[in-house]
Enzyme design. Structure first.
Site, PDB file in Angstrom:
ATOM      1  N   HIS A 155       0.719  -1.242  -0.013  1.00 37.55           N
ATOM      2  CA  HIS A 155       0.001  -0.042  -0.214  1.00 37.55           C
ATOM      3  C   HIS A 155       0.779   1.260   0.039  1.00 37.55           C
ATOM      4  O   HIS A 155       0.661   2.291  -1.012  1.00 37.55           O
ATOM      5  CB  HIS A 155      -1.161  -0.017   1.451  1.00 37.55           C
ATOM      6  CG  HIS A 155      -1.588   1.239   1.493  1.00 37.55           C
ATOM      7  ND1 HIS A 155      -2.996   1.199   1.135  1.00 37.55           N
ATOM      8  CD2 HIS A 155      -1.393   2.606   1.776  1.00 37.55           C
ATOM      9  CE1 HIS A 155      -3.409   2.433   1.373  1.00 37.55           C
ATOM     10  NE2 HIS A 155      -2.587   3.099   1.785  1.00 37.55           N
ATOM     11  N   GLU A 156       1.887   1.275   0.783  1.00 36.09           N
ATOM     12  CA  GLU A 156       2.716   2.565   1.149  1.00 36.09           C
ATOM     13  C   GLU A 156       3.688   2.475  -0.176  1.00 36.09           C
ATOM     14  O   GLU A 156       3.910   3.720  -0.598  1.00 36.09           O
ATOM     15  CB  GLU A 156       3.540   2.382   2.141  1.00 36.09           C
ATOM     16  CG  GLU A 156       2.681   2.392   3.556  1.00 36.09           C
ATOM     17  CD  GLU A 156       1.807   3.538   3.807  1.00 36.09           C
ATOM     18  OE1 GLU A 156       2.064   4.556   3.213  1.00 36.09           O
ATOM     19  OE2 GLU A 156       0.637   3.580   4.250  1.00 36.09           O
ATOM     20  N   HIS A 159       2.227   4.461  -3.062  1.00 33.07           N
ATOM     21  CA  HIS A 159       2.334   5.967  -2.987  1.00 33.07           C
ATOM     22  C   HIS A 159       3.668   6.421  -3.083  1.00 33.07           C
ATOM     23  O   HIS A 159       3.972   7.384  -4.052  1.00 33.07           O
ATOM     24  CB  HIS A 159       2.108   6.277  -1.357  1.00 33.07           C
ATOM     25  CG  HIS A 159       0.778   5.995  -0.821  1.00 33.07           C
ATOM     26  ND1 HIS A 159      -0.140   7.039  -1.274  1.00 33.07           N
ATOM     27  CD2 HIS A 159       0.215   5.561   0.265  1.00 33.07           C
ATOM     28  CE1 HIS A 159      -1.301   6.921  -0.710  1.00 33.07           C
ATOM     29  NE2 HIS A 159      -0.908   5.972   0.115  1.00 33.07           N
TER      30      HIS A 159
END
Length: 912
Positions: A155-156, A159
């Protein structure tokens, strides 16, 4: 999905593809040289290393499948703190440092703040800075809240590597659509229920949400709680904790109507579409294997700092008293910046190199003064500069005691040497980190390459002494591997040129987090000034140590400097004075306030604008409400001052995230530009949690039996700050500007207004009220000439065909100056509006030269009247309509009963 046709040429002109600090390379499909650093404040735990490796292995498989077999983690270096016990299998780092780490494992400096986050400052598609995780996440202790640690990392990573955004909205978790309150989610196939979960006095309760009869919106505390068992596979950027979620939202299942950051920042594009636009995706092709290759790990332990000053003494250093300024700055570095326990040497060079000092370990002021005595005092009359000779000799100095891997070379030169490229391969093989400090207007690209290829800092200073650029550059050379509580913190840096006899007066705040090892440094160009420093109790300090030959003096404050406002006063004849104030943390367990500054890219060609970023924090906590100013010095010594803002408008991506930003358009000439940022804490300054770009804190889930399993609410954070406020100064890397505007054909206006990113809308009876932050005539400076506002009941029409949507009459709307709040209220005409109608609105700004901003974010407004009831949501009590009916019914019943009683009484009297 309607083809995306929004013109974004203005944005792509300066799209950031990376910060340049990371060492990561994509080799085929595998990410190599990923650096994970364990913060020095993390207690020693050998199991944590294995848990980090497990996380990467899990994430690699998950990433591989989520990206259709395109990406995985090939090689990872784990940096182990110096304070941990050494082991035989720990290697020595080369270019890997905490400053260029991609993932930091940190202990949050607020209890319970175990939330994964990322520094992500830029626009859609722009890479982030770094990822932050905590030991509790790595150990799996936050499993119920965030899901498996491997999925959290992916998820990170999305980003960090591809510049996508969250698909939830914590501030407004629901939106109104088709007569219902709908959770902000992607994809829409995620199932669950809406509930209120509150805790007070040690007890918690779950109850139904209720609908506000005036707005039709759910109550503020209502939250979406997902089902534990799902079949939906998307999306990772919404709720990666769900077991079935293994994909990113695509063009097919992306929820374009949800008011989340992904839609706001990326013009309604899905996360997978943004990933497909990335350089990584374009350079890769899917693999055939069912599983990715196993990740390789290297364990590297931080050791003692080894640094050699490599100082240019060639004839060109005579210009503008450069060598003496270099001596002042080097002496300051040895006195205050280089940390205790470090090994330091000195090498000088002209056409050849000389060892002035072998490596000496700094244990006390004795070693510092010895090294200062070895600094050069004269230049070579006819000598040219040969930088490679200086570097080779510095490597020799290090090799007498250590390997060169991970050692640092602080190269101080005016850059007048065009043979630097002859030693690139030697530098690369050495494993050393090269920091370059260039004094003067040189634009020798070989110097930049030395820093870029080794992960070193790159700074510059002009011959304008007043700007204090050289000392600022040296102050930026604090260790990239030391704990923040051990580093020197710059509290002030300023200068003044007096044309007559006069004073240089000012104040500096010492907050409770700093005060140890405090130093006031004064330099002058002609005659020693009178110098006074006064502490908050009124005690006056005059006992400066004076170095007459170097034209400098310094005052060291014993013990810990008193908290409060200190005053300094310098009385002098006509000359240039500079003042630098530094200190260290007062308490090794309490991080000081810091500001980290940089430009959004290393080079710029006019008229492409630059963006200044400054991140103000205390440890892991962002600082809001600070007064942040950037001073950008051009190659000719001219300084431009910019007020940086954390308002979520213009160059600033997110409001109240502790990152202050502004466009820089003040190009003066070609050459290297330097950056200095000053942050001042005020009475309204406060600490905050990271509010954006972090995995969603899951409130709980619903099991297959229909029971709600809740997690503990997020701990609250005290916003308390020192009553004194604070001030701190930082120096960022230099950047190169080309295509000098003065050499270009005269143009009255070439910069358009910036994009509006915070458009909001709501109904006020039969009117629509719009609010946004005003752009400028030139990006976020000045004032635009007019606005174009358009609306539609169809989202696709507005997003893809803005000019075809219905235009709102804005004849009476006069733009305000940039960064002012705009409010515009109008009665919508031309659209049939009834109960349940959703209207989408967007805006563009136009300047006097008819240059137009990109389309704003799309705001949506929902027409609601109290007669429309949301059948899917419960109310905690009886609705107003039922109450009214009940009251009316009761009154009728009472009237009937009264009539009956009167009738019976009258009948009784008649019978009597």
């Amino acid at each position: 999905m309607v083809p995306f046709k929004m013109p974004i040429l203005v944005l792509t002109l300066y799209l950031l593809q990376g910060t340049g600090a990371s060492l990561i390379k994509l080799n085929g499909n595998g990410y190599e040289d990923v650096v994970i650093a364990i913060d020095p404040n993390v207690p020693e735990d050998e199991k944590l290393i294995q848990q980090i490796e497990d996380m990467i292995s899990e994430a690699s498989t998950y990433l591989y499948r989520a990206t259709e077999k395109r990406f995985y983690f090939e090689s990872v270096s784990i940096l182990i703190p110096k304070t941990w016990q050494p082991k035989s299998d720990y290697e020595k780092p080369k270019h890997e440092t905490y400053k260029n780490a991609d993932i930091i494992i940190e202990v949050p400096n607020s209890p319970g703040n175990d939330i994964p986050r990322i520094d992500q400052f830029g626009k859609c598609g722009e890479r982030g800075e770094r990822i932050y995780l905590t030991p509790r996440i790595i150990r799996g202790e936050m499993l119920n809240v965030f899901g498996p640690k491997g999925k959290v990392l992916v998820h990170e990573w999305a980003h960090f590597r591809w510049g996508v955004f969250e698909e939830y909205n914590e501030d407004n978790p629901f939106y109104q659509f088709d007569g219902k309150n709908v959770p902000v989610k992607c994809s829409e196939g995620i199932t669950g229920t809406n509930k209120v979960y509150t805790c007070s006095g040690g007890s918690c309760s779950i109850r139904d949400c209720w609908t506000d009869p005036k707005t039709g919106k759910l109550n503020k505390d209502c939250m979406f709680i997902p089902d534990k068992v799902q079949s939906e596979k998307a999306s990772i950027m919404f709720m990666q904790s769900i077991d079935s979620v293994v994909e990113f939202c695509t063009e097919k299942n992306h929820n374009r109507f949800a008011p989340n950051l992904q839609n706001k920042m990326c013009y309604l594009k899905s996360t997978w579409e943004v990933i497909q636009d990335s350089e990584d995706y374009k350079k890769s092709t899917p693999m055939m294997a069912a599983e990715p290759p196993k990740s390789r790990f290297s364990l590297k332990q931080i050791g003692e700092r080894i640094l050699v000053l490599v100082i240019d003494t060639s004839r060109s250093m005579k210009v503008g008293n450069r060598l003496n300024r270099l001596r002042q700055a080097s002496q300051f570095f040895l006195l205050q910046i280089i940390e205790k326990g470090s090994w330091t040497g000195v090498v000088t060079f002209d056409s050849s190199a000389t060892i002035q000092s072998e490596l000496i370990q700094i244990e006390s002021d004795v070693q510092r003064k010895t090294l200062i005595s070895r600094l050069p005092t004269v230049t070579v009359a006819g000598g040219g500069a040969h930088i490679c000779s200086g570097l080779r000799t510095a490597f020799m100095v290090v090799k007498k005691k250590f390997l060169t891997d991970g050692s640092e070379m602080a190269l101080l030169t005016d850059g007048e040497d065009n043979t630097t490229n002859t030693c690139f391969e030697e530098v690369k093989q050495s494993g050393a980190i090269i920091h370059t400090i260039v004094l003067g207007p040189s634009t020798e690209k070989g110097l930049e390459k030395l820093s870029e290829m080794t992960g070193g800092m790159k700074t510059t200073a002009t011959d304008n002494v007043q700007n204090n650029g050289l000392i600022d550059a040296f102050s930026a050379l604090s260790s990239g591997n030391a704990a923040i509580t051990q580093r020197s913190i710059k509290l002030e840096s300023k200068g003044i040129t007096l044309t007559n006899e006069g004073w240089m007066n000012g104040t500096v705040i010492f907050d409770s987090t700093v005060g140890k090892d405090t130093l006031f440094l004064v330099t002058w160009t002609a005659q020693q000034p009178e110098m006074f420093v006064t502490d908050p109790s009124g005690n006056i300090y005059k006992n400066f140590a004076v170095e007459t030959s170097s034209q400098m003096a310094y005052l060291q404050i014993p013990n810990t400097a008193q908290v409060g406002i200190w005053t300094y006063s310098l009385k002098s004849s006509a000359q240039t004075l500079t003042l630098t104030i530094t200190s260290r943390a007062a308490n090794p367990t309490v991080p000081p306030f810091t500001v980290d500054s940089r430009m959004h890219k290393d080079t710029s060609s006019f008229p492409s604008p630059m963006i200044v970023y400054a991140e103000v924090r205390q440890g892991s906590l962002p600082i809001l409400g600070a007064n942040v100013t950037a001073l950008i010095e051009s190659a000719d010594g001219t300084t431009v001052t910019l007020q940086l803002l954390d308002n979520g408008a213009g160059a600033d991506s997110f409001k109240n995230d502790g990152v202050y930003s502004r466009y820089f358009l003040g190009y003066k000439t070609d050459g290297q530009y330097s950056l200095k940022v000053r942050a001042l804490g005020r009475t309204n300054t406060q600490r905050s949690r990271s509010q954006v770009n972090r995995a969603m804190y899951i409130p709980g889930s619903i099991d297959q039996a229909g029971q709600i399993q809740v997690n503990k609410p997020k701990p609250t954070l005290s916003p308390g700050m020192p009553q004194t406020g604070f001030n701190v100064v930082s120096t960022g890397d230099s950047f190169l500007v080309s295509n000098d505007p003065s050499s270009q054909p005269s143009q009255t206006d070439i910069f358009p207004p910036c994009r509006i990113k915070d458009l909001k809308a709501n109904f006020e009876e039969d009117h629509i009220r719009l609010t946004w932050t005003a752009p400028g005539d030139d990006f976020d400076t000045g004032r635009a000439d007019r606005y174009i506002i358009r609306m539609s009941k169809d989202l696709s029409t507005l997003s893809s065909y803005f000019d075809s949507a219905l235009q709102v009459n804005t004849d009476n709307l006069i733009p305000k100056y940039a960064n002012s709040e705009e409010v515009f209220v109008f009665k919508p005409k031309g659209l049939r509006i009834e109960n349940g109608t959703v209207i989408y609105l967007a805006i563009k700004a136009v300047d006097k030269a008819n240059l137009m901003s990109p389309m704003s974010n799309i705001a949506q407004v929902y027409m609601f009247t109290s007669s429309l009831e949301d059948q899917n949501d419960s109310s905690p009590g009886t609705s107003i309509s039922i109450i009214v009916l009940s009251v009316v019914g009761s009154l009728v019943a009472i009237a009937i009963i009264a009539c009956v009683i009167v009738y019976l009484l009258n009948k009784t009297r008649t019978q009597d």
